[in-house]
Design an enzyme around this catalytic site. Structure first.
Site, short mmCIF file in Angstrom:
data_model
loop_
_atom_site.label_atom_id
_atom_site.label_comp_id
_atom_site.label_asym_id
_atom_site.label_seq_id
_atom_site.Cartn_x
_atom_site.Cartn_y
_atom_site.Cartn_z
CG LEU A 172 -1.88 -1.18 1.33
CD1 LEU A 172 -2.80 -1.00 2.54
CD2 LEU A 172 -2.71 -1.38 0.07
CG HIS A 173 0.84 3.46 -3.14
ND1 HIS A 173 -0.22 4.22 -3.57
CD2 HIS A 173 0.91 2.39 -3.98
CE1 HIS A 173 -0.75 3.65 -4.63
NE2 HIS A 173 -0.11 2.54 -4.90
CB SER A 227 2.58 2.46 -9.04
OG SER A 227 2.67 1.09 -9.36
CG HIS A 237 -3.33 1.28 -2.12
ND1 HIS A 237 -1.99 1.10 -2.32
CD2 HIS A 237 -3.95 0.53 -3.06
CE1 HIS A 237 -1.80 0.26 -3.32
NE2 HIS A 237 -2.97 -0.11 -3.79
#
Ligand code: PAF
Length: 281
Positions: free
Chosen positions: A33-34, A185, A37
């Site tokens: 996740l980043h 991403s 998200h």
């Protein structure tokens, strides 16, 4: 925040949540996740009252075994990030939970899957439709949230929801970018520091195209942008397409009444990155 793996457990928590919450929001993810998200979780929290996220690296949507193997898996960090963002429930199924037997379904999305990602990643969208339909069926959410970076994926999921009559509302959320402009991403985790700098040229070329498109014919603009990519160190262009937002059909001249989206896929070393930008008419 609750974490469940079995579909039966997921459904019993959702059943209880339904008693007290009006709207269930859902953010499907493949983990790693980043901030992109987390922006989906934020949107889900703003628009619904019980937020479910899933973390599942779906084998059927990878058209290359190596890509599936190398996909970053960071479950502990992901769970911490989701907890801190106020997510209520995380669904972390195993491959056997999602695919107790081989999913033999073949979807037909017509032209939508015959361009760009569909053309360059055969079978990818069939795998996406398989997993998202199964996740929608398991979670039974009211609203699901997706990032606009995967612009074509969103069009495919909209088409799938229509084909299967799934009673869910879909929301596309804006792309979240690094300060350099690089679209966030999970694959960015595989880029070196130098590659991250090189990859920031992707957004520069897209914004140049958006700013200058009116001064060129469509084919001239495409040529100019392709030249920019060819002269960008460390980047190898796979495609740059200018399409109609709804049909995804490649445009040959500037339209008067449809939204234009410029979409790109680029290799930075071995990492394949996609991005897109909407042109304002
Ligand atoms: O966009 C993604 O992360 C994936 O394609 C999705 C929608 C979670 C399905 O595996």
């Amino acid at each position: 925040m609750l974490v469940v793996t079995a579909i039966a457990d997921l459904q019993s928590v959702i059943k209880n949540a339904r008693l007290t919450h009006q709207k269930i929001g859902f953010v499907p993810t493949m983990g790693a996740l980043h901030q992109g998200h987390l922006s989906l979780i934020k949107q889900a929290k703003a628009q619904t009252s019980f937020v479910v996220a899933s973390i599942f690296v779906n084998p059927t949507q990878f058209n290359e075994a190596e890509d599936f193997k190398l996909y970053p898996r960071t479950l502990d960090v992901d769970l911490k990030m989701l907890d801190e963002s106020g997510c209520d429930l995380v669904f972390t199924p195993t491959v056997e939970d999602i695919y107790p037997s081989k999913d033999l379904r073949k979807f037909d999305f017509g032209l939508l899957e015959q361009v760009m990602e569909g053309l360059h990643r055969p079978g990818h969208f069939n795998g996406v439709a398989q997993v998202v339909s199964k996740l929608f069926d398991a979670v039974q959410a009211d609203v699901a949230f997706f990032g606009q970076k995967d612009f074509q994926q969103f069009a495919i999921i909209k088409a799938m929801v229509k084909q299967l009559n799934i009673p869910i509302h879909l929301v596309a959320c804006p792309i979240v970018r690094e300060p350099s402009g690089l679209a966030m991403s999970s694959r960015n985790q595989r880029l070196s520091k130098l590659q991250k700098e090189q990859a920031s040229a992707i957004y520069k070329h897209l914004t140049w195209a958006k700013t200058n498109f009116k001064q060129y014919s469509l084919s001239e603009l495409k040529n100019e942008v392709e030249k920019c990519f060819f002269s960008s160190e460390g980047l190898e262009l796979e495609y740059f397409e200018i399409v109609d937002e709804n049909t995804l059909i490649e445009l040959n001249s500037w339209p008067v009444d449809v939204k234009i989206v410029a979409c790109v896929a680029v290799f930075c070393g071995k990492v394949r990155l996609i991005d897109n930008i909407v042109f304002n008419l």
